[in-house]
Write a protein that holds these residues in place. Structure first.
Motif, mmCIF file in Angstrom:
data_model
loop_
_atom_site.group_PDB
_atom_site.id
_atom_site.type_symbol
_atom_site.label_atom_id
_atom_site.label_comp_id
_atom_site.label_asym_id
_atom_site.label_seq_id
_atom_site.Cartn_x
_atom_site.Cartn_y
_atom_site.Cartn_z
ATOM 1 N N UNK A 1 0.805 -1.209 0.000
ATOM 2 C CA UNK A 1 0.000 0.000 0.000
ATOM 3 C C UNK A 1 0.838 1.257 0.000
ATOM 4 N N UNK A 2 0.866 1.956 1.134
ATOM 5 C CA UNK A 2 1.598 3.214 1.248
ATOM 6 C C UNK A 2 3.021 2.901 1.703
ATOM 7 N N UNK A 3 3.988 3.164 0.835
ATOM 8 C CA UNK A 3 5.358 2.695 1.057
ATOM 9 C C UNK A 3 6.168 3.691 1.889
ATOM 10 N N UNK A 4 5.856 3.770 3.171
ATOM 11 C CA UNK A 4 6.638 4.636 4.046
ATOM 12 C C UNK A 4 6.758 4.006 5.432
ATOM 13 N N UNK A 5 7.735 4.485 6.191
ATOM 14 C CA UNK A 5 8.052 3.903 7.495
ATOM 15 C C UNK A 5 6.851 3.899 8.414
ATOM 16 N N UNK A 6 6.188 5.030 8.554
ATOM 17 C CA UNK A 6 5.105 5.142 9.533
ATOM 18 C C UNK A 6 3.992 4.143 9.242
ATOM 19 N N UNK A 7 3.560 4.080 7.995
ATOM 20 C CA UNK A 7 2.448 3.201 7.654
ATOM 21 C C UNK A 7 2.821 1.738 7.819
ATOM 22 N N UNK A 8 3.952 1.330 7.270
ATOM 23 C CA UNK A 8 4.338 -0.083 7.326
ATOM 24 C C UNK A 8 4.620 -0.517 8.767
ATOM 25 N N UNK B 1 11.065 6.930 2.045
ATOM 26 C CA UNK B 1 9.614 7.024 2.165
ATOM 27 C C UNK B 1 8.974 7.531 0.882
ATOM 28 N N UNK B 2 7.731 7.087 0.668
ATOM 29 C CA UNK B 2 6.861 7.658 -0.352
ATOM 30 C C UNK B 2 5.490 7.810 0.294
ATOM 31 N N UNK C 1 0.284 12.533 1.996
ATOM 32 C CA UNK C 1 1.178 13.058 3.042
ATOM 33 C C UNK C 1 0.443 13.546 4.283
ATOM 34 N N UNK C 2 -0.767 14.076 4.100
ATOM 35 C CA UNK C 2 -1.518 14.611 5.237
ATOM 36 C C UNK C 2 -1.961 13.519 6.211
ATOM 37 N N UNK C 3 -1.928 12.256 5.783
ATOM 38 C CA UNK C 3 -2.330 11.162 6.668
ATOM 39 C C UNK C 3 -1.194 10.714 7.590
ATOM 40 N N UNK C 4 0.010 11.215 7.357
ATOM 41 C CA UNK C 4 1.174 10.856 8.171
ATOM 42 C C UNK C 4 1.425 11.961 9.186
ATOM 43 N N UNK C 5 1.490 11.653 10.494
ATOM 44 C CA UNK C 5 1.788 12.698 11.486
ATOM 45 C C UNK C 5 3.092 13.423 11.139
ATOM 46 N N UNK C 6 3.130 14.740 11.269
ATOM 47 C CA UNK C 6 4.320 15.510 10.887
ATOM 48 C C UNK C 6 5.615 15.003 11.511
ATOM 49 N N UNK C 7 5.559 14.512 12.750
ATOM 50 C CA UNK C 7 6.768 14.042 13.420
ATOM 51 C C UNK C 7 7.368 12.821 12.735
ATOM 52 N N UNK C 8 6.566 12.114 11.927
ATOM 53 C CA UNK C 8 7.040 10.884 11.272
ATOM 54 C C UNK C 8 7.167 11.059 9.760
ATOM 55 N N UNK C 9 7.025 12.281 9.283
ATOM 56 C CA UNK C 9 7.021 12.532 7.849
ATOM 57 C C UNK C 9 8.331 13.179 7.423
ATOM 58 N N UNK C 10 9.022 12.550 6.505
ATOM 59 C CA UNK C 10 10.248 13.120 5.954
ATOM 60 C C UNK C 10 9.906 14.320 5.058
ATOM 61 N N UNK D 1 10.475 11.008 -0.415
ATOM 62 C CA UNK D 1 11.338 11.653 0.579
ATOM 63 C C UNK D 1 12.552 12.264 -0.115
ATOM 64 N N UNK D 2 12.929 13.445 0.316
ATOM 65 C CA UNK D 2 14.036 14.175 -0.314
ATOM 66 C C UNK D 2 15.339 13.398 -0.191
ATOM 67 N N UNK D 3 15.544 12.744 0.948
ATOM 68 C CA UNK D 3 16.788 11.997 1.179
ATOM 69 C C UNK D 3 16.508 10.514 1.375
ATOM 70 N N UNK D 4 17.474 9.709 1.009
ATOM 71 C CA UNK D 4 17.414 8.260 1.200
ATOM 72 C C UNK D 4 18.183 7.898 2.471
ATOM 73 N N UNK D 5 17.794 6.784 3.098
ATOM 74 C CA UNK D 5 18.441 6.281 4.318
ATOM 75 C C UNK D 5 18.080 7.174 5.530
ATOM 76 N N UNK D 6 18.640 6.825 6.662
ATOM 77 C CA UNK D 6 18.359 7.567 7.881
ATOM 78 C C UNK D 6 17.240 6.934 8.686
#
Length: 232
Positions: free
Chosen positions: A92-99, A132-133, A137-146, A173-178
């Motif tokens: 589905x949504x390919x980002x750290x917070x969601x997965x 992250x992708x 974006x609005x569904x991801x809390x700002x603290x967890x959004x790259x 996400x602007x940067x990879x890794x981290x």
């Protein structure tokens, strides 16, 4: 994920015989209809979580009947409503917070039932294994959004391209890794804190597939052979 069907997903279904399947992210249904055919002939059920399905949901329900339940919502809202499942496919949504939180919800289910599901997760390699992708974006809390931008990527380069490149119209996400960045990072972080003893197997073709399996699962007896035979 449908590209893994013949060599990976179908053999896993045959070996594990799941009675309840959850698929997160069905898009045009190329993998979904194969899962539902399995359910139809093996007396199983499938929950399909997809906000914007690219197929006729009513026709799907008419053909597969009670075997198919389509949930047109965010995965983190829909998953808690599914009481039990044996196999979870995450695409589905390919980002750290969601997965990370999809896996955490699967763990909560497993703590109630005593059994962690087999989990297949797409995009564990480039480009979204460590980046992250955001579909919304609005569904991801700002603290967890790259920090992100609608710009494309190319292998071997962390920064986004000024023009062109892979998935140039996605919120990347602007940067990879981290920290807290990417699908594979989410899986690894979840495994570090999970109360279950889990094994992760990785395939590297078609942007990568992670297969998360409880160490005591019967599938552990056949999964290494399935992976070796797949050549993926």
């Amino acid at each position: 994920m449908h590209r893994y069907w013949d060599k990976v997903i179908k053999p896993i279904l045959i070996a594990s015989r799941p009675r309840t399947i959850v698929e997160i992210g069905s898009m045009s249904g190329l993998n979904t209809f194969k899962l539902l055919d399995y359910c139809k002939y093996c007396n199983a059920n499938c929950f399909i979580i997809e906000q914007t399905p690219l197929y006729n949901v009513e026709l799907l329900k008419a053909y597969y009947g009670h075997r198919a339940t389509v949930m047109e919502r965010l995965s983190l809202d829909a998953l808690p409503e599914i009481v039990q499942y044996d196999l979870l496919l995450v695409d589905g949504d390919h980002n750290w917070y969601t997965v990370y939180h999809e896996l955490a919800l699967a763990e909560q289910m497993a703590q109630r039932t005593g059994r962690f599901p087999i989990v297949l997760l797409h995009d564990t390699d480039w480009p979204y294994g460590r980046r992250d992708m955001y579909a919304s974006p609005e569904s991801i809390p700002p603290a967890f959004r790259q920090a992100y931008a609608r710009q494309g990527m190319e292998p071997g380069r962390s920064a986004l391209l000024e023009s062109g490149g892979f998935n140039a119209y996605s919120n990347n996400a602007v940067s990879e890794h981290g920290d807290r960045n990417g699908v594979l990072t989410a899986i690894e972080d979840f495994m570090k804190r999970s109360v279950f003893d889990l094994r992760l197997f990785k395939l590297y073709s078609h942007h990568g597939l992670g297969i998360l399996v409880p160490s005591q699962s019967e599938l552990m007896l056949t999964l290494p052979y399935i992976i070796a035979a797949s050549g993926m």
